[in-house]
Design a protein around this motif. Structure first.
Motif, PDB file in Angstrom:
ATOM      1  N   MET A 109       0.856  -1.058   0.054  1.00 21.17           N
ATOM      2  CA  MET A 109       0.025   0.067   0.034  1.00 21.17           C
ATOM      3  C   MET A 109       1.053   1.324  -0.069  1.00 21.17           C
ATOM      4  O   MET A 109       1.689   1.284   0.946  1.00 21.17           O
ATOM      5  N   PRO A 110       0.663   2.172  -0.962  1.00 20.40           N
ATOM      6  CA  PRO A 110       1.401   3.441  -1.009  1.00 20.40           C
ATOM      7  C   PRO A 110       1.266   4.151   0.037  1.00 20.40           C
ATOM      8  O   PRO A 110      -0.034   4.233   0.618  1.00 20.40           O
ATOM      9  N   THR A 111       2.208   5.102   0.504  1.00 24.06           N
ATOM     10  CA  THR A 111       2.004   5.786   1.710  1.00 24.06           C
ATOM     11  C   THR A 111       2.136   7.239   1.102  1.00 24.06           C
ATOM     12  O   THR A 111       3.429   7.487   0.405  1.00 24.06           O
ATOM     13  N   VAL A 112       1.471   8.266   1.554  1.00 16.80           N
ATOM     14  CA  VAL A 112       1.714   9.833   1.186  1.00 16.80           C
ATOM     15  C   VAL A 112       1.427  10.482   2.419  1.00 16.80           C
ATOM     16  O   VAL A 112       0.699  10.371   3.045  1.00 16.80           O
ATOM     17  N   ASN A 113       2.380  11.434   2.430  1.00 14.28           N
ATOM     18  CA  ASN A 113       2.221  12.528   3.512  1.00 14.28           C
ATOM     19  C   ASN A 113       0.971  13.274   3.258  1.00 14.28           C
ATOM     20  O   ASN A 113       0.630  13.459   2.055  1.00 14.28           O
ATOM     21  N   ILE A 114       0.276  13.904   4.260  1.00 14.20           N
ATOM     22  CA  ILE A 114      -0.813  14.820   4.067  1.00 14.20           C
ATOM     23  C   ILE A 114      -0.783  16.039   3.272  1.00 14.20           C
ATOM     24  O   ILE A 114      -1.694  16.273   2.249  1.00 14.20           O
ATOM     25  N   ALA A 115       0.468  16.549   3.114  1.00 16.90           N
ATOM     26  CA  ALA A 115       0.831  17.768   2.227  1.00 16.90           C
ATOM     27  C   ALA A 115       0.619  17.222   0.839  1.00 16.90           C
ATOM     28  O   ALA A 115       0.001  17.826  -0.192  1.00 16.90           O
ATOM     29  N   ASP A 116       1.124  16.342   0.497  1.00 20.47           N
ATOM     30  CA  ASP A 116       1.262  15.681  -0.981  1.00 20.47           C
ATOM     31  C   ASP A 116      -0.242  15.133  -1.091  1.00 20.47           C
ATOM     32  O   ASP A 116      -0.628  15.250  -2.255  1.00 20.47           O
ATOM     33  N   ALA A 117      -0.788  14.427  -0.267  1.00 21.56           N
ATOM     34  CA  ALA A 117      -2.306  14.061  -0.386  1.00 21.56           C
ATOM     35  C   ALA A 117      -3.191  15.170  -0.882  1.00 21.56           C
ATOM     36  O   ALA A 117      -4.055  15.059  -1.487  1.00 21.56           O
ATOM     37  N   LYS A 118      -3.027  16.400  -0.129  1.00 24.60           N
ATOM     38  CA  LYS A 118      -3.780  17.744  -0.356  1.00 24.60           C
ATOM     39  C   LYS A 118      -3.599  18.081  -1.806  1.00 24.60           C
ATOM     40  O   LYS A 118      -4.302  18.411  -2.627  1.00 24.60           O
ATOM     41  N   LEU A 146      -4.841  15.102  -4.375  1.00 18.61           N
ATOM     42  CA  LEU A 146      -6.038  14.239  -3.904  1.00 18.61           C
ATOM     43  C   LEU A 146      -6.675  13.496  -5.161  1.00 18.61           C
ATOM     44  O   LEU A 146      -7.242  12.329  -5.161  1.00 18.61           O
ATOM     45  N   SER A 147      -6.899  14.049  -6.385  1.00 14.12           N
ATOM     46  CA  SER A 147      -7.777  13.610  -7.602  1.00 14.12           C
ATOM     47  C   SER A 147      -7.057  12.459  -7.967  1.00 14.12           C
ATOM     48  O   SER A 147      -7.546  11.347  -8.261  1.00 14.12           O
ATOM     49  N   GLU A 148      -5.494  12.252  -7.948  1.00  8.34           N
ATOM     50  CA  GLU A 148      -5.001  11.078  -8.478  1.00  8.34           C
ATOM     51  C   GLU A 148      -5.069  10.068  -7.514  1.00  8.34           C
ATOM     52  O   GLU A 148      -5.107   8.800  -7.872  1.00  8.34           O
ATOM     53  N   LEU A 149      -5.016  10.358  -6.120  1.00  9.21           N
ATOM     54  CA  LEU A 149      -5.135   9.379  -4.887  1.00  9.21           C
ATOM     55  C   LEU A 149      -6.512   8.759  -5.134  1.00  9.21           C
ATOM     56  O   LEU A 149      -6.804   7.578  -4.862  1.00  9.21           O
ATOM     57  N   VAL A 150      -7.655   9.449  -5.485  1.00 10.79           N
ATOM     58  CA  VAL A 150      -8.761   9.067  -5.530  1.00 10.79           C
ATOM     59  C   VAL A 150      -9.109   8.008  -6.703  1.00 10.79           C
ATOM     60  O   VAL A 150      -9.437   6.865  -6.451  1.00 10.79           O
ATOM     61  N   VAL A 162      -4.744   3.987  -0.437  1.00 16.47           N
ATOM     62  CA  VAL A 162      -3.450   4.809  -0.156  1.00 16.47           C
ATOM     63  C   VAL A 162      -3.512   5.100   1.532  1.00 16.47           C
ATOM     64  O   VAL A 162      -4.448   5.289   2.095  1.00 16.47           O
ATOM     65  N   CYS A 163      -2.144   4.769   1.834  1.00 16.04           N
ATOM     66  CA  CYS A 163      -1.977   5.561   3.592  1.00 16.04           C
ATOM     67  C   CYS A 163      -1.706   6.745   3.480  1.00 16.04           C
ATOM     68  O   CYS A 163      -0.914   7.089   2.647  1.00 16.04           O
ATOM     69  N   ILE A 164      -2.508   7.574   4.149  1.00 14.43           N
ATOM     70  CA  ILE A 164      -2.129   9.040   4.554  1.00 14.43           C
ATOM     71  C   ILE A 164      -1.486   9.144   5.940  1.00 14.43           C
ATOM     72  O   ILE A 164      -1.851   8.670   6.768  1.00 14.43           O
ATOM     73  N   THR A 165      -0.148   9.745   6.012  1.00  7.60           N
ATOM     74  CA  THR A 165       0.524   9.984   7.233  1.00  7.60           C
ATOM     75  C   THR A 165       0.677  11.414   7.655  1.00  7.60           C
ATOM     76  O   THR A 165       0.617  12.348   6.879  1.00  7.60           O
ATOM     77  N   ARG A 166       0.622  11.476   8.841  1.00  7.64           N
ATOM     78  CA  ARG A 166       1.022  13.022   9.250  1.00  7.64           C
ATOM     79  C   ARG A 166       2.327  12.568  10.405  1.00  7.64           C
ATOM     80  O   ARG A 166       2.300  11.910  11.135  1.00  7.64           O
ATOM     81  N   HIS A 167       3.250  13.512   9.961  1.00  6.15           N
ATOM     82  CA  HIS A 167       4.417  13.423  10.725  1.00  6.15           C
ATOM     83  C   HIS A 167       5.155  12.085  10.673  1.00  6.15           C
ATOM     84  O   HIS A 167       5.527  11.467  11.579  1.00  6.15           O
ATOM     85  N   GLY A 168       4.984  11.172   9.479  1.00  7.72           N
ATOM     86  CA  GLY A 168       5.351   9.838   9.616  1.00  7.72           C
ATOM     87  C   GLY A 168       4.489   8.715  10.208  1.00  7.72           C
ATOM     88  O   GLY A 168       4.845   7.500   9.948  1.00  7.72           O
ATOM     89  N   THR A 202      -9.714   4.156   0.726  1.00 10.33           N
ATOM     90  CA  THR A 202     -10.243   3.152  -0.090  1.00 10.33           C
ATOM     91  C   THR A 202     -11.350   3.496  -1.181  1.00 10.33           C
ATOM     92  O   THR A 202     -12.081   4.247  -0.970  1.00 10.33           O
ATOM     93  N   ALA A 203     -11.664   2.493  -1.881  1.00  7.90           N
ATOM     94  CA  ALA A 203     -12.776   2.527  -2.779  1.00  7.90           C
ATOM     95  C   ALA A 203     -14.075   2.002  -1.956  1.00  7.90           C
ATOM     96  O   ALA A 203     -13.887   1.275  -1.135  1.00  7.90           O
ATOM     97  N   VAL A 204     -14.982   2.683  -2.425  1.00 13.00           N
ATOM     98  CA  VAL A 204     -16.389   2.362  -1.868  1.00 13.00           C
ATOM     99  C   VAL A 204     -16.987   1.045  -2.678  1.00 13.00           C
ATOM    100  O   VAL A 204     -16.863   1.211  -3.961  1.00 13.00           O
ATOM    101  N   ARG A 205     -17.224  -0.021  -1.984  1.00 13.83           N
ATOM    102  CA  ARG A 205     -17.789  -1.124  -2.965  1.00 13.83           C
ATOM    103  C   ARG A 205     -19.214  -0.796  -2.648  1.00 13.83           C
ATOM    104  O   ARG A 205     -19.958  -0.482  -1.944  1.00 13.83           O
ATOM    105  N   ALA A 206     -19.714  -1.082  -4.084  1.00 13.43           N
ATOM    106  CA  ALA A 206     -20.759  -0.958  -4.520  1.00 13.43           C
ATOM    107  C   ALA A 206     -21.656  -2.137  -3.692  1.00 13.43           C
ATOM    108  O   ALA A 206     -21.588  -3.145  -3.829  1.00 13.43           O
TER     109      ALA A 206
END
Length: 80
Positions: free
Chosen positions: A1-10, A13-17, A26-32, A39-43
């Motif tokens: 699972m890729p990890t992204v810090n919150i600044a990069d996630a902001k 965001l469209s690419e991560l979604v 995708v795992c979002i981190t703050r200060h590591g 995650t995707a929403v399952r229908a």
């Protein structure tokens, strides 16, 4: 699972979604440290109507030979 810090996630965001929608969370981190997972929403699945399933199977014709005989005939006769 890729990890992204919150600044990069902001910023991305469209690419991560889109990535999460394709099935890769995708795992979002703050200060590591992990703080969220995207995650995707399952229908939701429609429940199977037992009455409709029974009506379908009742409308199917019975086979003239057993499954074993049918498979043997396919195996021995046609040679796929």
């Amino acid at each position: 699972m890729p990890t992204v810090n919150i600044a990069d996630a902001k910023a991305h965001l469209s690419e991560l979604v889109a990535q999460a929608a394709e099935g890769e969370p995708v795992c979002i981190t703050r200060h590591g440290k992990p703080v969220a997972t995207l995650t995707a929403v399952r229908a939701p699945r429609r429940p199977i109507s037992l009455a409709s399933l029974q009506a379908l199977t009742d409308s199917m014709p019975m086979q003239n030979e057993s499954a074993g005989d049918f498979v043997r005939a396919m195996r021995d006769g046609d040679r796929y």
